[in-house]
Write an enzyme that holds these catalytic residues in place. Structure first.
Site, PDB file in Angstrom:
ATOM      1  N   THR A   1      21.743  49.881  36.255  1.00  0.00           N
ATOM      2  CA  THR A   1      21.174  51.204  36.506  1.00  0.00           C
ATOM      3  C   THR A   1      21.176  52.092  35.271  1.00  0.00           C
ATOM      4  O   THR A   1      20.234  52.860  35.039  1.00  0.00           O
ATOM      5  CB  THR A   1      21.986  51.901  37.626  1.00  0.00           C
ATOM      6  OG1 THR A   1      21.812  51.130  38.803  1.00  0.00           O
ATOM      7  CG2 THR A   1      21.530  53.314  37.878  1.00  0.00           C
TER       8      THR A   1
ATOM      9  N   ASP B   1      19.633  42.978  36.502  1.00  0.00           N
ATOM     10  CA  ASP B   1      20.422  43.731  37.473  1.00  0.00           C
ATOM     11  C   ASP B   1      21.696  42.890  37.611  1.00  0.00           C
ATOM     12  O   ASP B   1      21.618  41.662  37.695  1.00  0.00           O
ATOM     13  CB  ASP B   1      19.671  43.774  38.815  1.00  0.00           C
ATOM     14  CG  ASP B   1      20.416  44.581  39.857  1.00  0.00           C
ATOM     15  OD1 ASP B   1      19.865  45.592  40.317  1.00  0.00           O
ATOM     16  OD2 ASP B   1      21.539  44.185  40.242  1.00  0.00           O
TER      17      ASP B   1
ATOM     18  N   THR C   1      26.882  48.170  37.649  1.00  0.00           N
ATOM     19  CA  THR C   1      28.207  48.360  38.248  1.00  0.00           C
ATOM     20  C   THR C   1      28.542  47.299  39.300  1.00  0.00           C
ATOM     21  O   THR C   1      29.712  47.031  39.548  1.00  0.00           O
ATOM     22  CB  THR C   1      28.319  49.750  38.918  1.00  0.00           C
ATOM     23  OG1 THR C   1      27.271  49.878  39.884  1.00  0.00           O
ATOM     24  CG2 THR C   1      28.233  50.864  37.907  1.00  0.00           C
ATOM     25  N   ASP C   2      27.505  46.708  39.915  1.00  0.00           N
ATOM     26  CA  ASP C   2      27.761  45.818  41.049  1.00  0.00           C
ATOM     27  C   ASP C   2      28.729  44.677  40.722  1.00  0.00           C
ATOM     28  O   ASP C   2      29.593  44.342  41.537  1.00  0.00           O
ATOM     29  CB  ASP C   2      26.449  45.237  41.585  1.00  0.00           C
ATOM     30  CG  ASP C   2      25.614  46.290  42.302  1.00  0.00           C
ATOM     31  OD1 ASP C   2      26.158  47.366  42.602  1.00  0.00           O
ATOM     32  OD2 ASP C   2      24.422  46.029  42.572  1.00  0.00           O
TER      33      ASP C   2
ATOM     34  N   THR D   1      38.007  46.888  40.913  1.00  0.00           N
ATOM     35  CA  THR D   1      37.095  46.517  41.988  1.00  0.00           C
ATOM     36  C   THR D   1      36.112  47.661  42.154  1.00  0.00           C
ATOM     37  O   THR D   1      36.514  48.834  42.063  1.00  0.00           O
ATOM     38  CB  THR D   1      37.890  46.379  43.317  1.00  0.00           C
ATOM     39  OG1 THR D   1      38.853  45.345  43.142  1.00  0.00           O
ATOM     40  CG2 THR D   1      37.022  46.032  44.502  1.00  0.00           C
TER      41      THR D   1
ATOM     42  N   THR E   1      45.016  38.575  48.357  1.00  0.00           N
ATOM     43  CA  THR E   1      44.982  39.435  49.544  1.00  0.00           C
ATOM     44  C   THR E   1      43.659  40.200  49.681  1.00  0.00           C
ATOM     45  O   THR E   1      43.017  40.541  48.687  1.00  0.00           O
ATOM     46  CB  THR E   1      46.155  40.450  49.548  1.00  0.00           C
ATOM     47  OG1 THR E   1      45.984  41.343  50.664  1.00  0.00           O
ATOM     48  CG2 THR E   1      46.215  41.277  48.274  1.00  0.00           C
ATOM     49  N   GLN E   2      43.287  40.453  50.923  1.00  0.00           N
ATOM     50  CA  GLN E   2      42.090  41.258  51.199  1.00  0.00           C
ATOM     51  C   GLN E   2      42.364  42.746  50.934  1.00  0.00           C
ATOM     52  O   GLN E   2      41.436  43.551  50.870  1.00  0.00           O
ATOM     53  CB  GLN E   2      41.679  41.100  52.670  1.00  0.00           C
ATOM     54  CG  GLN E   2      41.192  39.710  52.993  1.00  0.00           C
ATOM     55  CD  GLN E   2      40.814  39.541  54.462  1.00  0.00           C
ATOM     56  OE1 GLN E   2      40.698  40.505  55.207  1.00  0.00           O
ATOM     57  NE2 GLN E   2      40.625  38.301  54.868  1.00  0.00           N
ATOM     58  N   CYS E   3      43.652  43.106  50.821  1.00  0.00           N
ATOM     59  CA  CYS E   3      43.999  44.521  50.611  1.00  0.00           C
ATOM     60  C   CYS E   3      43.646  44.947  49.188  1.00  0.00           C
ATOM     61  O   CYS E   3      43.673  44.135  48.275  1.00  0.00           O
ATOM     62  CB  CYS E   3      45.490  44.736  50.834  1.00  0.00           C
ATOM     63  SG  CYS E   3      45.989  44.359  52.506  1.00  0.00           S
TER      64      CYS E   3
HETATM   65  N1  ASP Z   1      22.288  47.046  41.008  1.00  0.00           N
HETATM   66  C1  ASP Z   1      22.786  47.714  39.825  1.00  0.00           C
HETATM   67  C2  ASP Z   1      23.483  46.683  38.968  1.00  0.00           C
HETATM   68  O1  ASP Z   1      24.616  46.368  39.213  1.00  0.00           O
HETATM   69  C3  ASP Z   1      23.689  48.822  40.201  1.00  0.00           C
HETATM   70  C4  ASP Z   1      24.272  49.611  39.044  1.00  0.00           C
HETATM   71  O2  ASP Z   1      24.081  49.364  37.891  1.00  0.00           O
HETATM   72  O3  ASP Z   1      24.997  50.559  39.331  1.00  0.00           O
HETATM   73  O4  ASP Z   1      22.881  46.165  38.059  1.00  0.00           O
END
Ligand code: ASP
Length: 336
Positions: free
Chosen positions: A12, A56, A88-89, A161, A271-273
């Site tokens: 993004t 992306d 960010t993903d 995370t 862990t899932q936590c």
């Molecule tokens: N879908 C985008 C990515 O991870 C989301 C982002 O950048 O925030 O490439």
């Protein structure tokens, strides 16, 4: 003057709205100084490199990771630090992977991105890049780590995370404090940094993606588990368990895992936590896992566990060595 290489991978942060379709498309990162003239104010040389193709980060994969490692390795001696602009993903996965692939890192690598494109008025990308550049150029401290800088914090990358798809505070590090916090000043917490390595830097160039992630949930179907564990070539499973590493005690479940371990598959208990640790043997519901040879990931994140397995299985052979590496901290990803 410090030299920083800004590597643009996509996401993004580098997007602008296409006038016709309204879709977000990547813009020319080599013109980063035009987009953010304020960067000229820093007392450092900023070069940029665009990794091909721009993606992306949902399209991130092991081949792309190897490309990224290669760019850093080739430029390692030419720059003081690196900034990786990334979606960010999957940023936490990439930060984790880089931390394992780049051994004895003596320089700072900072991943950053944004929730809103740089081309938008309220973008968080501007502050994220400026903060990352200031930290990458600082003379105050040496941070020999792969980090994520986001919103107002510098994190150890392999501890993070992504927890938010809406607000700017998108990352969370539940088991390790931030390495630095940006306010009026930047407060560096030196005692939390990894020690400066004495050995030579080494970049690895292999990965094994024969790894599966199984998240436990009440009602997990036997045939589903069986079919995953039967995948041809499968070498490792990250098993996301409940709470402190707990799983069903039903015989069929334990037997399936036991058989997989006998077939040389590594089962890694995480862990899932979002904070806290696997403590195998704490409850009866994890004692069986310990008995059959499931490896405890302690307080490692799922992102880091997947990256670590791909790294270990791709670069080492001996079962005892791999088990030892998975159970201990290689790059500060597990608390010891
Ligand atoms: N879908 C985008 C990515 O991870 C989301 C982002 O950048 O925030 O490439």
């Amino acid at each position: 003057m410090k030299k920083v290489l800004v590597i643009y991978t996509g996401g993004t942060i580098g997007m602008v709205k296409d006038k016709h379709s309204g879709a977000l498309l990547p813009f020319d990162m080599s013109k980063i100084h035009e987009t953010l003239p304020v960067l000229k104010e820093f007392n450092c040389i900023l070069d940029s490199f665009r990794l091909d193709p721009i993606i992306d980060s949902a399209n991130m994969n092991p081949q792309y990771w190897l490309k990224l490692v290669n760019v850093i390795e080739k430029n390692y001696n030419l720059y003081d630090s690196f900034i990786v602009l990334h979606g960010t993903d999957t940023m936490s996965y990439t930060a984790s992977m880089l931390s394992f692939m780049l051994e004895n890192l003596q320089k700072t690598i900072i991943l950053t991105g944004s929730q809103l494109p740089l081309g938008m008025i309220r973008t968080d990308g501007r502050d994220n890049i400026i903060g990352a550049v200031e930290i990458a150029c600082t003379d105050l401290v040496k941070i020999p780590e792969v980090c994520i800088f986001f919103e107002d914090k510098l994190y150890r990358g392999n501890r993070t995370t992504k927890i938010n798809a809406e607000y700017f505070e998108a990352f969370y590090s539940g088991n390790y404090p931030s390495l630095a916090k940006v306010g009026i000043n930047i407060t560096y917490k030196k005692h939390l940094f990894l020690p400066f390595p004495e050995k030579d830097f080494k970049a690895y160039n292999k990965l094994d993606d024969n790894v599966a992630l199984i998240k436990l949930y009440p009602g997990l179907n036997k045939e589903y588990l069986k079919s995953i564990l039967k995948i041809k070539g499968l070498r490792g499973v990250v098993l996301e368990t409940f709470g402190a590493g707990n799983a069903p005690t039903e015989k069929w479940f334990i037997d399936l895992l036991k058989k997989a371990i006998k077939n040389d598959i590594y089962i890694y208990n995480v862990t899932q936590c979002k904070s806290g640790s696997v403590v195998m043997g704490h409850y009866e519901t994890s004692a069986h896992l310990m008995e059959i040879g499931v490896i405890s990931g302690k307080d490692i994140t799922t992102e880091s566990a997947i990256a670590k397995m791909m790294f270990c299985l791709g670069n080492f052979q001996n079962r005892e060595d791999i088990t030892k590496m998975l159970s201990s901290s290689l790059r500060g990803e597990i608390s010891e």
